[in-house]
Design an enzyme around this catalytic site. Structure first.
Site, PDB file in Angstrom:
ATOM      1  N   LYS A 207      40.842  30.835  46.423  1.00 15.83           N
ATOM      2  CA  LYS A 207      40.961  31.692  47.609  1.00 15.83           C
ATOM      3  C   LYS A 207      39.870  31.350  48.613  1.00 15.83           C
ATOM      4  O   LYS A 207      40.116  31.189  49.785  1.00 15.83           O
ATOM      5  CB  LYS A 207      40.889  33.170  47.201  1.00 15.83           C
ATOM      6  CG  LYS A 207      41.013  34.090  48.382  1.00 15.83           C
ATOM      7  CD  LYS A 207      41.092  35.546  47.993  1.00 15.83           C
ATOM      8  CE  LYS A 207      41.095  36.382  49.288  1.00 15.83           C
ATOM      9  NZ  LYS A 207      41.103  37.812  49.050  1.00 15.83           N
ATOM     10  N   GLU A 213      32.769  26.146  40.066  1.00 17.06           N
ATOM     11  CA  GLU A 213      33.511  25.531  38.964  1.00 17.06           C
ATOM     12  C   GLU A 213      34.702  24.732  39.500  1.00 17.06           C
ATOM     13  O   GLU A 213      34.941  23.581  39.112  1.00 17.06           O
ATOM     14  CB  GLU A 213      34.043  26.598  37.999  1.00 17.06           C
ATOM     15  CG  GLU A 213      32.970  27.358  37.233  1.00 17.06           C
ATOM     16  CD  GLU A 213      32.564  28.651  37.920  1.00 17.06           C
ATOM     17  OE1 GLU A 213      32.609  28.720  39.160  1.00 17.06           O
ATOM     18  OE2 GLU A 213      32.176  29.600  37.196  1.00 17.06           O
ATOM     19  N   GLY A 266      42.329  37.804  44.693  1.00 15.76           N
ATOM     20  CA  GLY A 266      42.479  36.709  43.733  1.00 15.76           C
ATOM     21  C   GLY A 266      43.337  37.080  42.532  1.00 15.76           C
ATOM     22  O   GLY A 266      44.276  36.368  42.169  1.00 15.76           O
ATOM     23  N   ARG A 267      43.061  38.226  41.903  1.00 18.78           N
ATOM     24  CA  ARG A 267      43.797  38.593  40.681  1.00 18.78           C
ATOM     25  C   ARG A 267      45.180  39.153  40.987  1.00 18.78           C
ATOM     26  O   ARG A 267      45.922  39.513  40.079  1.00 18.78           O
ATOM     27  CB  ARG A 267      42.972  39.583  39.846  1.00 18.78           C
ATOM     28  CG  ARG A 267      42.515  40.802  40.594  1.00 18.78           C
ATOM     29  CD  ARG A 267      41.466  41.573  39.811  1.00 18.78           C
ATOM     30  NE  ARG A 267      40.883  42.667  40.569  1.00 18.78           N
ATOM     31  CZ  ARG A 267      39.886  42.543  41.443  1.00 18.78           C
ATOM     32  NH1 ARG A 267      39.352  41.360  41.651  1.00 18.78           N
ATOM     33  NH2 ARG A 267      39.417  43.592  42.094  1.00 18.78           N
ATOM     34  N   GLU A 352      38.492  43.550  35.999  1.00 16.54           N
ATOM     35  CA  GLU A 352      37.834  43.217  37.265  1.00 16.54           C
ATOM     36  C   GLU A 352      38.188  44.263  38.328  1.00 16.54           C
ATOM     37  O   GLU A 352      37.403  44.540  39.233  1.00 16.54           O
ATOM     38  CB  GLU A 352      38.230  41.812  37.737  1.00 16.54           C
ATOM     39  CG  GLU A 352      37.329  41.273  38.828  1.00 16.54           C
ATOM     40  CD  GLU A 352      37.505  39.789  39.085  1.00 16.54           C
ATOM     41  OE1 GLU A 352      36.692  38.982  38.591  1.00 16.54           O
ATOM     42  OE2 GLU A 352      38.466  39.422  39.781  1.00 16.54           O
ATOM     43  N   HIS A 383      48.159  39.977  10.841  1.00 10.33           N
ATOM     44  CA  HIS A 383      47.471  39.401   9.687  1.00 10.33           C
ATOM     45  C   HIS A 383      46.003  39.140   9.985  1.00 10.33           C
ATOM     46  O   HIS A 383      45.342  38.400   9.257  1.00 10.33           O
ATOM     47  CB  HIS A 383      48.185  38.107   9.262  1.00 10.33           C
ATOM     48  CG  HIS A 383      49.621  38.354   8.914  1.00 10.33           C
ATOM     49  ND1 HIS A 383      50.038  38.747   7.662  1.00 10.33           N
ATOM     50  CD2 HIS A 383      50.740  38.333   9.687  1.00 10.33           C
ATOM     51  CE1 HIS A 383      51.340  38.924   7.659  1.00 10.33           C
ATOM     52  NE2 HIS A 383      51.798  38.691   8.881  1.00 10.33           N
ATOM     53  N   LYS A 493      26.302  34.923  39.629  1.00 11.62           N
ATOM     54  CA  LYS A 493      26.476  33.696  40.429  1.00 11.62           C
ATOM     55  C   LYS A 493      25.194  33.391  41.198  1.00 11.62           C
ATOM     56  O   LYS A 493      24.759  32.239  41.268  1.00 11.62           O
ATOM     57  CB  LYS A 493      27.608  33.879  41.450  1.00 11.62           C
ATOM     58  CG  LYS A 493      29.009  33.907  40.868  1.00 11.62           C
ATOM     59  CD  LYS A 493      30.030  34.011  42.020  1.00 11.62           C
ATOM     60  CE  LYS A 493      31.407  34.393  41.508  1.00 11.62           C
ATOM     61  NZ  LYS A 493      32.359  34.685  42.582  1.00 11.62           N
TER      62      LYS A 493
HETATM   63  O1  F6P Z   1      34.077  35.495  40.387  1.00  8.54           O
HETATM   64  C1  F6P Z   1      35.237  36.273  40.409  1.00  8.54           C
HETATM   65  C2  F6P Z   1      36.266  35.720  41.350  1.00  8.54           C
HETATM   66  O2  F6P Z   1      35.897  35.949  42.673  1.00  8.54           O
HETATM   67  C3  F6P Z   1      37.637  36.307  41.047  1.00  8.54           C
HETATM   68  O3  F6P Z   1      37.835  37.522  41.642  1.00  8.54           O
HETATM   69  C4  F6P Z   1      38.529  35.227  41.551  1.00  8.54           C
HETATM   70  O4  F6P Z   1      39.842  35.352  41.061  1.00  8.54           O
HETATM   71  C5  F6P Z   1      37.810  34.007  41.039  1.00  8.54           C
HETATM   72  O5  F6P Z   1      36.439  34.326  41.190  1.00  8.54           O
HETATM   73  C6  F6P Z   1      38.124  32.723  41.734  1.00  8.54           C
HETATM   74  O6  F6P Z   1      37.834  32.777  43.109  1.00  8.54           O
HETATM   75  P1  F6P Z   1      38.428  31.713  44.092  1.00  8.54           P
HETATM   76  O7  F6P Z   1      39.915  31.825  44.060  1.00  8.54           O
HETATM   77  O8  F6P Z   1      37.879  32.060  45.445  1.00  8.54           O
HETATM   78  O9  F6P Z   1      37.985  30.358  43.646  1.00  8.54           O
END
Ligand code: F6P
Length: 520
Positions: A207, A213, A266-267, A352, A383, A493
């Site tokens: 987003k 990452e 995002g979610r 979240e 199990h 972060k």
């Molecule tokens: O760190 C949490 C977050 O902001 C989530 O809410 C989001 O889905 C994820 O990181 C990834 O963010 P982005 O889509 O901006 O890379």
């Protein structure tokens, strides 16, 4: 209109909570004994046409009868919903109101499947059409042969696509998609091993287009293409983002940027261009079927009231167990391999969104908020962890999900045993069994909700996702919290950045760990 302040804010919602705290808690057996029609009365059915124009329907039935909600509790929760401004908050959600007050934003994920203001829906349809054109062009070879896709993203930019691809692209993947989220290079290396660089597309889903990452993985994926002789690695990248300008800066050509709007969280973004890898794997028709299933749940959620509204009723149960019975967790067990990643997806959606300690206006909450969501697949979990569900000291409300139609082509015995086990667990948790031997006694009276799906197809997955989005929203309204921000992820972060730059004063434990790992 924002979310009403429910908990810890005085006023009528507090009065409704006070009434709820006075409720008696009859045992499940007593509830069934008192009302022979309880299964029908406590089951909600949401249906949609199986195929456009056909009279046949597919349905999702949700049986809440094995929860402790009785008439008195339902009436009190309906009072809470009213006092919390549920109807106005729902109108605000679909009407483009500011339901995310801390960020001054609307939450327009509904518009992605046609549930929003005309302008939002029109914009979402235009973006979907753009995505559809790119997906179809890729299927037709416009970017050369594309047999694999490495879809890079994290959190909401990965969990939804991973779930949908795992659920829907098992039999027939038009493109073999590997979702990679973790910065641990092992994750990306595993995808590299499964893909041929010559025929691999890289989809970068973020987003913000700044997540460390994702950007690090994306750079390594491009390097992998270049190292393996791909002539124009940049030409193999598609960006899925609400920050197209950042994607351009990063070097993605505008023709391969699929934007979505800032007001889609995002979610909540699977149905936006974040779903591109899903559409690549299953095709646009199936992707649109997923949207249609979600829209059917939107329509139900917007039209039904009180206990007749299935996501709101689920939120009543969630609030009942978390706030009135002290349950700290909720477990989700899909008796369906295709939904193996559903608990992971729901963890982000629910934890979240609603793992907060303050109300939408910043006051401290006066009770627990989101339960810890966890789970697994049946029958495997039986199990492994079900011992604790049946005889442990925790009271854990359980959701079971199972499809009437099998997903496999093997001996029907497989599916019959799966169904029987799913139903047996709910029955056993509720009934319990006395024994003279304490080690062999089951206390029973343990709650569960069963989601019975006619079939686990694309529309059903869309319906399940929309159901849980609305359940999460309804829970937030009842607690008076804002489900659409996530400031709790920021501190870690920021400290990671300080560790990277070497600036900042760290505690002795962290300093020692850094020294031991050579990070000083
Ligand atoms: O760190 C949490 C977050 O902001 C989530 O809410 C989001 O889905 C994820 O990181 C990834 O963010 P982005 O889509 O901006 O890379």
């Amino acid at each position: 209109m924002g979310l009403a302040d429910g908990i810890g804010n005085g006023g009528t919602a507090a009065a409704a909570w006070a009434e709820l705290r006075e409720l008696r808690h009859p045992a499940l057996a007593a509830l069934f004994a008192a009302d022979p029609d309880r299964p029908a009365a406590m089951t909600r059915r949401i249906a949609w046409p199986m195929e456009l124009g056909s009279g046949a329907e597919t349905a999702l039935r949700i049986d809440f009868s094995k929860t402790h909600l009785d008439d008195a509790a339902l009436a009190a929760f309906e009072g809470l919903a009213e006092a919390s401004g549920f109807t106005a908050a729902r109108d605000a959600l679909f009407g483009g109101g500011i339901v995310n007050p801390t960020e001054g934003r609307a939450a327009t994920h509904g518009a992605l499947r046609g549930s929003g203001t005309p302008a939002q829906v029109e914009e979402a349809e235009a973006l979907l059409a753009r995505m559809g054109m790119l997906v179809e062009a890729i299927h037709e070879g416009a970017l050369g042969e594309v047999r694999h896709c490495i879809a890079i993203g994290i959190g909401g930019s990965a969990l939804g696509p991973a779930l949908a691809i795992d659920a829907l692209a098992r039999d027939l993947a038009l493109v073999d998609v590997h979702v990679v989220s973790n910065i641990d290079g092992l994750a990306l290396e595993q995808a590299f091993r499964a893909c041929d660089p010559e025929t691999t597309l890289i989809a970068v889903a973020s987003k913000t287009f700044t997540t460390i990452e994702t950007m690090t993985n994306a750079a390594s994926a491009l390097k992998w293409l270049a190292d393996n002789g791909v002539e124009d690695p940049d030409g193999r990248v598609v960006a899925l983002t609400a920050s197209p300008e950042k994607a351009v800066e990063w070097g993605v050509d505008e023709t391969r940027i699929l934007p979505f709007v800032e007001s889609v969280g995002g979610r909540y973004s699977l149905f936006s261009s974040i779903g591109f890898p899903v559409a690549l794997a299953i095709g646009m028709d199936e992707f649109r079927a997923m949207l249609a299933g979600a829209k059917a749940v939107d329509d139900h959620f917007r039209a039904a009231d009180g206990r007749g509204n299935a996501p709101l009723l689920a939120a009543f149960a969630d609030q009942y167990y978390t706030r009135l019975r002290g349950c700290q967790t909720r477990a989700v067990f899909a008796y369906d391999e295709r939904l193996a990643l559903l608990p992971d997806y729901l963890q982000q959606l629910e934890m979240e969104s609603n793992g907060k300690s303050v109300t939408a206006s910043g006051a401290a909450v006066d009770g627990p908020t989101a339960a810890v969501t966890w789970g697994g697949v049946g029958t495997d979990a039986q199990h492994a962890v079900f011992q604790l569900l049946h005889q442990g000291t925790h009271l854990i409300p359980v959701d079971f999900l199972v499809s009437i139609a099998p997903g496999d082509d093997l001996d029907p015995a497989h599916h019959r045993i799966l169904l029987m086990n799913c139903f047996a667990q709910g029955a056993a948790l509720m009934a319990g069994q006395p024994s003279d031997d304490p080690a062999r006694a089951y206390p029973g009276d343990r709650p569960s909700t069963t989601f019975l799906m006619d079939d686990c197809d694309a529309a059903m997955l869309g319906a399940l996702i929309a159901f849980h989005e609305h359940r999460t929203f309804a829970n937030a309204v009842l607690m008076g919290i804002n489900p659409f921000d996530q400031f709790g992820v920021e501190l870690g972060k920021a400290i990671a950045k300080q560790i990277e730059s070497g600036e900042g004063d760290f505690d002795p434990s962290t300093k020692a760990l850094m020294a031991a790992a050579g990070l000083e």
